[in-house]
Motif scaffolding. Sequence first.
Motif, short mmCIF file in Angstrom:
data_model
loop_
_atom_site.label_atom_id
_atom_site.label_comp_id
_atom_site.label_asym_id
_atom_site.label_seq_id
_atom_site.Cartn_x
_atom_site.Cartn_y
_atom_site.Cartn_z
N LEU A 181 0.82 -1.20 0.00
CA LEU A 181 0.00 0.00 0.00
C LEU A 181 0.86 1.26 0.00
CD1 LEU A 181 -3.13 -0.78 2.17
CD2 LEU A 181 -2.99 -0.33 -0.27
N VAL A 182 2.11 1.13 0.43
CA VAL A 182 3.00 2.29 0.36
C VAL A 182 3.25 2.65 -1.11
CG1 VAL A 182 5.34 3.13 0.84
CG2 VAL A 182 4.09 1.85 2.59
N ASP A 183 3.48 1.64 -1.93
CA ASP A 183 3.69 1.90 -3.35
C ASP A 183 2.43 2.48 -3.99
OD1 ASP A 183 6.32 0.81 -3.34
OD2 ASP A 183 5.43 -1.19 -3.29
N VAL A 184 1.27 2.00 -3.52
CA VAL A 184 0.00 2.47 -4.09
C VAL A 184 -0.28 3.91 -3.69
CG1 VAL A 184 -2.50 2.13 -4.05
CG2 VAL A 184 -0.98 0.15 -4.19
N PHE A 185 -0.08 4.20 -2.40
CA PHE A 185 -0.51 5.50 -1.90
C PHE A 185 0.54 6.60 -2.06
CE2 PHE A 185 -3.83 3.29 0.80
CZ PHE A 185 -4.90 3.89 0.15
N ASP A 186 1.80 6.26 -2.07
CA ASP A 186 2.80 7.33 -2.10
C ASP A 186 2.63 8.27 -3.29
OD1 ASP A 186 3.84 7.05 0.38
OD2 ASP A 186 5.78 6.22 -0.22
N PRO A 187 2.33 7.77 -4.51
CA PRO A 187 2.11 8.71 -5.61
C PRO A 187 0.91 9.63 -5.38
CG PRO A 187 2.37 6.46 -6.42
CD PRO A 187 2.25 6.37 -4.94
N ILE A 188 -0.02 9.19 -4.51
CA ILE A 188 -1.19 10.02 -4.21
C ILE A 188 -0.84 11.07 -3.14
CG2 ILE A 188 -3.55 9.93 -3.31
CD1 ILE A 188 -3.68 7.02 -4.48
N ARG B 173 -7.25 4.84 -7.11
CA ARG B 173 -7.83 4.83 -5.77
C ARG B 173 -8.69 6.06 -5.54
NH1 ARG B 173 -5.94 0.63 -2.69
NH2 ARG B 173 -8.01 1.02 -1.83
N ILE B 174 -9.77 5.86 -4.80
CA ILE B 174 -10.75 6.93 -4.58
C ILE B 174 -10.90 7.24 -3.10
CG2 ILE B 174 -13.16 7.64 -4.90
CD1 ILE B 174 -13.27 5.76 -7.31
N LEU B 175 -10.75 8.53 -2.75
CA LEU B 175 -11.07 9.00 -1.39
C LEU B 175 -12.40 9.71 -1.45
CD1 LEU B 175 -7.68 10.46 -0.24
CD2 LEU B 175 -9.04 8.81 1.05
N GLY B 176 -13.27 9.42 -0.47
CA GLY B 176 -14.59 10.03 -0.46
C GLY B 176 -15.60 9.04 -1.03
N VAL C 259 -4.68 8.98 -13.98
CA VAL C 259 -4.62 9.53 -12.62
C VAL C 259 -4.55 8.39 -11.60
CG1 VAL C 259 -5.99 10.80 -10.91
CG2 VAL C 259 -5.81 11.66 -13.26
N LYS C 260 -3.67 8.53 -10.59
CA LYS C 260 -3.48 7.40 -9.65
C LYS C 260 -4.44 7.42 -8.46
CE LYS C 260 1.30 6.74 -11.01
NZ LYS C 260 1.54 7.98 -11.81
N GLY C 261 -4.93 8.61 -8.15
CA GLY C 261 -5.89 8.70 -7.05
C GLY C 261 -6.70 9.98 -7.14
N VAL C 262 -7.93 9.93 -6.65
CA VAL C 262 -8.76 11.14 -6.63
C VAL C 262 -9.37 11.31 -5.24
CG1 VAL C 262 -9.38 10.92 -9.08
CG2 VAL C 262 -10.90 9.95 -7.34
N GLU C 263 -9.66 12.56 -4.86
CA GLU C 263 -10.48 12.81 -3.67
C GLU C 263 -11.76 13.47 -4.16
OE1 GLU C 263 -7.69 15.18 -1.30
OE2 GLU C 263 -8.45 17.05 -2.14
N ILE C 264 -12.89 12.91 -3.77
CA ILE C 264 -14.19 13.44 -4.21
C ILE C 264 -14.81 14.21 -3.05
CG2 ILE C 264 -16.48 12.89 -5.12
CD1 ILE C 264 -15.26 10.28 -6.25
N LEU C 265 -14.82 15.54 -3.17
CA LEU C 265 -15.33 16.37 -2.08
C LEU C 265 -16.85 16.50 -2.13
CD1 LEU C 265 -12.61 19.22 -2.22
CD2 LEU C 265 -12.47 16.96 -1.18
N THR C 266 -17.41 16.20 -3.28
CA THR C 266 -18.86 16.30 -3.49
C THR C 266 -19.63 15.39 -2.52
OG1 THR C 266 -18.21 16.37 -5.81
CG2 THR C 266 -20.58 16.26 -5.35
N SER C 267 -20.80 15.86 -2.05
CA SER C 267 -21.66 14.99 -1.27
C SER C 267 -22.95 14.71 -2.04
CB SER C 267 -21.96 15.61 0.09
OG SER C 267 -22.54 16.88 -0.05
N GLY C 268 -23.82 13.88 -1.49
CA GLY C 268 -25.07 13.53 -2.16
C GLY C 268 -25.09 12.05 -2.55
N PHE C 269 -24.46 11.22 -1.75
CA PHE C 269 -24.35 9.80 -2.08
C PHE C 269 -25.00 8.94 -0.99
CE2 PHE C 269 -21.16 12.22 -4.25
CZ PHE C 269 -21.19 11.72 -5.54
N LYS C 270 -24.28 7.93 -0.54
CA LYS C 270 -24.84 6.98 0.44
C LYS C 270 -25.43 7.70 1.65
CE LYS C 270 -21.90 4.42 2.79
NZ LYS C 270 -20.84 3.43 3.13
#
Lengths: 501, 501
Positions: free
Chosen positions: A17-24, A143-146, A109-120
Amino acid sequence: MFRKSRREEWVPYSLSLVDVFDPIFYPQALAVIGASADPTKFGNIILSAIQEIGYGGKIYPVNPEGGEINGLKVFRSLAEISGPVDFAAITIPASTLLKALEECRDKGVKGVEILTSGFKETGTPEGKQLETEISQFARGGMRILGPNCFGIYCPESGLTILPGQNFSREPGPVGFLSQSGGLCADLGQIAKGLGIRFSKMVSYGNGCDVAACDLLEYFFADPKTGIIAGYVEGIEDGPRFLRLLRDNRGKKPVILWKAGLTSTGGRAVQSHTGSLGGSAEIWQGAFRQAGVIQVYSAEELIDAIYAFLYLPGGAGPRVAVMGGGGAISVAASDSLERLGLSVPYFSPEVLQKLKASFPPVGNSLRNPVDLGNPMIPPSMLRKVMDAAGQDGGIDVLIVIQILFYILYQVRHRLGRDGQPLSRFSFQPELLRACQEIKTRYGKPIILAMLDITAEGQMIDLEVEFRKERDIYQAAGFPVFRSLDRAARALAHVVGFRRMIS
Amino acid sequence: MFRKSRREEWVPYSLSLVDVFDPIFYPQALAVIGASADPTKFGNIILSAIQEIGYGGKIYPVNPEGGEINGLKVFRSLAEISGPVDFAAITIPASTLLKALEECRDKGVKGVEILTSGFKETGTPEGKQLETEISQFARGGMRILGPNCFGIYCPESGLTILPGQNFSREPGPVGFLSQSGGLCADLGQIAKGLGIRFSKMVSYGNGCDVAACDLLEYFFADPKTGIIAGYVEGIEDGPRFLRLLRDNRGKKPVILWKAGLTSTGGRAVQSHTGSLGGSAEIWQGAFRQAGVIQVYSAEELIDAIYAFLYLPGGAGPRVAVMGGGGAISVAASDSLERLGLSVPYFSPEVLQKLKASFPPVGNSLRNPVDLGNPMIPPSMLRKVMDAAGQDGGIDVLIVIQILFYILYQVRHRLGRDGQPLSRFSFQPELLRACQEIKTRYGKPIILAMLDITAEGQMIDLEVEFRKERDIYQAAGFPVFRSLDRAARALAHVVGFRRMIS
């Protein structure tokens, strides 16, 4: 050759996970999708925050309208950008999100953060459906944050959350994960003054892909993270979560606030991030087994992080408490003992020596030590500190100071009401005493600098307090604003050592 | 015709404790025995404090050396004073005390406070013996406070404790009794900024004559005291204490911090005021039976007094919590429910109406109400307050405000970093909303104004906070600095109503 877990079938075994997350966490270039010139919109707040905190990589604002925002050229789409993009902050409405995620995937793109709300968290079938569709994009390796999060703060790379434009750029050992973005915003702010510094702070909101387990696993492996703390409402994969914690047992301390443990709290959790709460007893038992330090409020969380940071060698349960004013000592004894600590009498030899240095009346020297009035000069206090240092039955020292008496009352008594409070400060001398005693005996020293003024007119005391606190902190001495808070935080450090031993 | 109790055989039946104590709380003339020109001595600190706070009666410094102190003629003995003396503050060493008490008795002094220490609290046979001899003087009718105390603060008459020169002169309904003088000094100070005002505050130290029972009995009878609070280490006459409390049941609220309930705390009590502690279970049971609100720390004591003061009509347990930022709501639900309060859903009709006023995404309206971000303008918050007011299932409103976001971040967002924070304040509009809703629905409104800055640079936020808090307080709205504190204090008010109903 893929590793199997709830959502990570796509992660090759060779990638940690270090390899996965470090680019993010350390992107070379990032996009703000939904960038806006309107300062009240998320798309402007997050762009401005990343610029202001001084992120050093390339920033690409993206908005179909084009033009320029905050001095940066706006791209109409990700495809228009010629170089690579590692990371994207996304603030566009839920309805247009899928298309944006397709573009991110196509751009690599290796990772995104989605600040938008209106989901679950809306509790509607449409919201849940949309969140499921979003999470599918993670299967491709992005990988997706949010969604419904405030994103990543990483002082080393200059990423920051919304709104975190003025967070510290100094990195530190604390890795923080949180389902609540608001708590991240609050903590990043209050941490500045307390000298709490972060390796990474991650607000993951609804956690449709990256959530508590992945972040814990990353923090355990991340060499830049030494203390892990978090706020969780629900856990996506209980068995993996507990397995990770048990594997870490005895290594990095983990401090967790599990909210929603009451029935109304649990209900509030559902409409906040759409998680399920779980019963208080189950969580408490699981945390104890896994060696987790459990806390129950934001204040307790912050104080515990602070204590682990300033007491890196840990601490034992036998405390010497010293100050002036007897109710303080009685209260300290009660406080400490309720939390499983003790305030043992000094040994007869130590007490004997101490008695020779003080008048026979107006003080109580056996521990807790009450020197009778709160204006005790450091030269006197130093004798008690030395006794506590010598005494083999004492592990930790708590020194009580009340600046109101030391500064305001002493100044008034000397008839120098016009002069600045700092002229009357005991701080330089007390700091020297703390340093000498700590060096000589190797025992941790904690300051409890109690606040007994609330008036507008007394603001100069608060100014002086913050100045003195910063000096003690810089020298490695933690400063608490009440005895109860000092005792509770110390009890967590002591409890951690007990749990892992 | 004398009334019999442990120490009061000398009190005629016709005299209530109000008749006995009023000449002491409201003396026409007082002596400071042991008055000194040295500003570090008690004999100067107490004399100066009484002069500075503006006591209006006659002040006679007494010292065998004569001369002048602080512009007042010094008398060599009480006998030299021509007029009557009602009250004396005594600061001379233990060894010369008996002679001074004889002089007081001969002069017809009605009460004395003995600030000197070196008696029962030393644990020596000589100390105990001397204290017994002192207490004999009370048999003649002259009441004794102390020894080892800080004395009386009575804002109405201008008496004050050591050091209380800057305490408020505004009287109020709180009667406070304490074995700890230090706690009195702290409380009188912090009370100023919180709008807590006192009828009388009495530090009685070792309590060789006047102690908790007499003071409780006086406060119950005193028409100027409406809320009673105290710090006790031990009780001189348990059966009388509980009888007094039971007789008061359902009348004036009594908030007590019984310290020394742990074994080390109990030990510390002995060397502080020479009292015996007693077990935690016994005290808790007795307090519950007697309808006493029991607290466990200085902070909890102050918050409880504050809540009783600002919620004079009491409060019910069903709370609406509203603010921005979800973790706050979840935390609030947990906090409140742990304390026996509830955060019920709004009724379907109220929720329906509320939903029509807000966008469908980014907020959670069912209670706790999370409006998604902490910068919500009062016009929006007002709609939620109105809903909570209308809803028959809600007793109390807690409104969350975080000034850092409302002032600092908004100012920054608007690009007006140089301007004073107060220009961006929601306070005038929010205060109007609070007043309207309270008037219309008669439900108490509590503000929780959370503090998330600790830096020296952010001091202007603290300045603005104190200003706004003072305005809300003056309008009758209590302001707490954390949700947990607001919840705990509210729970005491609710619990009191439960206990007495």
